[in-house]
Design a protein around this motif. Structure first.
Motif, short mmCIF file in Angstrom:
data_model
loop_
_atom_site.label_atom_id
_atom_site.label_comp_id
_atom_site.label_asym_id
_atom_site.label_seq_id
_atom_site.Cartn_x
_atom_site.Cartn_y
_atom_site.Cartn_z
N ARG A 83 -8.10 -36.64 -8.98
CA ARG A 83 -9.10 -35.68 -8.65
C ARG A 83 -8.33 -34.72 -7.73
N SER A 86 -10.18 -29.94 -3.95
CA SER A 86 -11.01 -28.65 -3.86
C SER A 86 -11.48 -28.30 -5.21
N ASP A 87 -12.76 -27.85 -5.15
CA ASP A 87 -13.60 -27.42 -6.37
C ASP A 87 -12.88 -26.04 -6.68
N GLU A 101 -12.54 -25.91 -15.65
CA GLU A 101 -12.89 -27.35 -14.62
C GLU A 101 -12.95 -28.65 -15.45
#
Length: 139
Positions: A83, A86-87, A101
């Motif tokens: 992962r 940060s988005d 994404e």
């Protein structure tokens, strides 16, 4: 099996045009996650073995806060991406040709998974310093 930290040798880092002009300082580090007496710790990685959880950090400092640039990092083949920190970080599953994404990218007819991620990038606008992080597992 043990891997020297050099494999991460930062095939991990490339910054677009602004980096080439030398006005942005880039630093990078790899940390391995260890659990001792029930406490999770991160320590600088000196050697890695299959199954180790790692955190990769790319930090930058720009001469001017008005710079626009992109920080991009390849995920070394010996690591399975887990992962991003940060988005705002976009991922690619095809070597950097397409970005988005996770959960929106496809490989053939299936949705791409975290293990399919090959590259990450962060577009930086108006920040003089910052950091991009992601976690992975040594394959």
């Amino acid at each position: 099996m043990r891997f020297g930290i050099g494999f991460v040798g930062f095939a991990c880092l490339a910054a677009s045009g602004a980096f080439a002009k030398g006005s942005i300082d880039i630093g990078r580090a790899v940390y391995v996650e260890r659990t001792r007496e029930g406490v999770r710790e991160l320590e600088p990685a000196t050697s890695l073995k299959a199954g180790d959880k790692v955190v990769l950090v790319v930090e930058w400092r720009a001469q001017s806060p008005d710079r626009r640039f992109t920080v991009q990092s390849a995920v070394p083949r010996d690591l399975a991406f887990q992962r991003a920190g940060s988005d705002a970080i976009e991922v690619s599953t095809d070597g950097g040709r397409n970005w988005g994404e996770l959960g929106t990218l496809r490989i053939g007819s299936r949705l791409a998974s975290a293990e399919d991620v090959t590259h990450l990038r962060l577009r930086v606008v108006g920040r003089q310093r910052g950091r991009m992080t992601f976690s992975a597992v040594v394959r």
